[in-house]
Scaffold this active site. Structure first.
Site, short mmCIF file in Angstrom:
data_model
loop_
_atom_site.label_atom_id
_atom_site.label_comp_id
_atom_site.label_asym_id
_atom_site.label_seq_id
_atom_site.Cartn_x
_atom_site.Cartn_y
_atom_site.Cartn_z
N SER A 141 -3.48 3.53 -11.48
CA SER A 141 -2.88 4.29 -10.38
C SER A 141 -1.99 5.37 -10.95
CB SER A 141 -2.01 3.38 -9.51
OG SER A 141 -2.75 2.32 -9.01
N HIS A 197 -8.76 5.31 -6.42
CA HIS A 197 -9.51 4.65 -7.50
C HIS A 197 -11.02 4.84 -7.33
CE1 HIS A 197 -6.56 1.77 -9.43
NE2 HIS A 197 -5.93 1.88 -8.29
N HIS A 215 -10.17 -4.69 -9.27
CA HIS A 215 -9.13 -5.71 -9.43
C HIS A 215 -9.59 -7.06 -8.87
CE1 HIS A 215 -7.20 -1.74 -9.06
NE2 HIS A 215 -6.24 -2.21 -9.84
N TYR A 236 -7.85 -8.72 -6.82
CA TYR A 236 -7.43 -8.81 -5.41
C TYR A 236 -8.41 -8.14 -4.45
CZ TYR A 236 -5.38 -4.09 -6.11
OH TYR A 236 -5.18 -2.77 -6.40
N GLU A 237 -9.38 -7.41 -4.99
CA GLU A 237 -10.43 -6.85 -4.13
C GLU A 237 -11.55 -7.86 -3.91
OE1 GLU A 237 -10.86 -2.32 -5.20
OE2 GLU A 237 -10.16 -3.40 -6.95
N ALA A 280 0.04 1.42 -13.26
CA ALA A 280 1.35 1.60 -12.64
C ALA A 280 1.95 0.20 -12.55
CB ALA A 280 1.21 2.20 -11.25
N MET A 320 -0.80 -5.71 -11.45
CA MET A 320 -1.95 -6.48 -10.95
C MET A 320 -3.23 -6.14 -11.69
SD MET A 320 -1.11 -5.91 -6.94
CE MET A 320 0.60 -5.97 -6.34
N SER A 321 -3.11 -5.65 -12.91
CA SER A 321 -4.32 -5.25 -13.65
C SER A 321 -4.11 -5.54 -15.13
CB SER A 321 -4.59 -3.76 -13.43
OG SER A 321 -3.58 -2.97 -14.03
N ASN A 367 8.04 1.91 -9.67
CA ASN A 367 9.11 1.40 -8.79
C ASN A 367 9.89 0.34 -9.53
OD1 ASN A 367 6.34 -0.04 -8.21
ND2 ASN A 367 7.94 -1.55 -7.78
N HIS A 394 2.61 0.94 -1.52
CA HIS A 394 1.56 1.47 -2.37
C HIS A 394 1.64 3.00 -2.46
CE1 HIS A 394 -2.16 1.56 -4.56
NE2 HIS A 394 -2.71 2.37 -3.66
N1 HPA Z 1 4.53 -5.34 -8.56
C1 HPA Z 1 3.24 -5.55 -8.86
N2 HPA Z 1 2.39 -4.58 -9.12
C2 HPA Z 1 2.83 -3.32 -9.09
C3 HPA Z 1 4.17 -3.03 -8.79
C4 HPA Z 1 5.07 -4.08 -8.52
O1 HPA Z 1 6.26 -3.90 -8.25
N3 HPA Z 1 4.28 -1.67 -8.85
C5 HPA Z 1 3.06 -1.19 -9.18
N4 HPA Z 1 2.18 -2.17 -9.33
#
Ligand code: HPA
Length: 270
Positions: A32, A64, A86, A88-89, A116, A209-210, A233, A245
């Site tokens: 991302s 993506h 991912h 989660y998909e 990210a 998450m990757s 973040n 997101h």
């Molecule tokens: N948590 C999990 N995955 C993420 C985050 C987060 O704060 N920011 C970007 N991907």
């Protein structure tokens, strides 16, 4: 169903035929926010849609779409993989790592995994890039699960030096970046503040998450791995800001120029 490594070899042959590249040196998985920066690397007109290659799952996340862009950066033949998929998909671990296995089968021996991530270490402020020194795979799965694949490297792969010290030293020579430990979770929900405190207590400084499954799959096939996180973040509870997101995607847009600059300096040396 075709054995996963043979499936990757089939896709690699298709990729070579469609891109006109008979091999690659380096592959970069664009997480991302990284795509915007990466398109400044050079001529990005050589695009193969992953929907035309065997075994590729379709990305469902905005930002993506599935493409492999072939270009030269300095002397290096680079495959940019846009459109990571991912867990989660709803994808299996094997599907998540299929793009990595494909680019390695197509010749890449160095793999750059970008993402990210949330910053757990409060000094990792949004917009900064952190080099992954090590990871915690908290997905409760492995891309190496399954029947023995005859003729492939042992699945009992040593991950002591998963994130290559050689490649990290090249990055350190080009840019002053902090290093961190990336905790890879399944998501897609963000973490609770209690979970972030737990992750901090066990040594994580980044969360996402990757990346972790791809890193394992790449190392298993003998590739050198570099991991780069754009901190999008502060992780939950680290600051009072809410998580979403959109902010993850915006962080990439804001950082695009510096991410592109970093990649353009590092890739020719890998
Ligand atoms: N948590 C999990 N995955 C993420 C985050 C987060 O704060 N920011 C970007 N991907």
């Amino acid at each position: 169903m075709m054995e996963p490594f043979a499936l990757a070899e089939t896709a690699a042959a298709q990729l070579r035929a469609r891109s006109g590249y008979d091999s690659y040196d380096v592959a970069v998985v664009l997480g991302s926010g990284w795509r915007e920066g990466a398109v400044a690397l050079g001529d990005v007109s050589n695009v193969v849609a992953t929907s035309t290659l065997s075994g590729f799952a379709t990305p469902t996340v905005p930002g993506h779409d599935g493409q492999i862009i072939s270009l030269r950066v300095g002397e290096r033949r680079v495959a940019l993989v846009a459109g990571r998929v991912h867990l989660y998909e709803g994808n299996s671990a094997a599907a998540v790592v299929h793009p990595i296995r494909t680019v390695i089968a197509a010749g890449a021996t160095r793999v750059v995994l970008t993402n990210a991530a949330g910053g757990i270490d409060p000094s990792f402020t949004p917009g900064s890039v952190v080099v992954i020194r090590d990871h915690l795979n908290l997905t409760a799965t492995s891309p190496l699960e399954g029947p023995v694949a005859e003729g492939r490297p042992s699945r009992f792969v040593d991950l002591t030096d998963l994130y290559s010290a050689r490649l990290r030293a090249i990055v350190a020579d080009e840019a002053h970046l902090a290093e961190g430990v990336y905790a890879g979770l399944r998501g897609p929900h963000y973490e609770t503040p209690a979970e972030i405190r737990m992750l901090a207590a066990v040594g994580a400084s980044l969360v996402g998450m990757s990346t972790v499954l791809e890193a394992i799959a790449a190392r298993h096939l003998g590739a050198e791995v570099l991991g780069l996180s754009l901190v999008s973040n502060a992780a939950a509870g680290v600051s009072s800001a809410a998580l979403n997101h959109r902010e993850v995607l915006e962080a990439g847009q804001h950082a695009a120029a510096s991410l592109g600059d970093l990649l353009s300096r590092v890739l020719p040396r890998l």
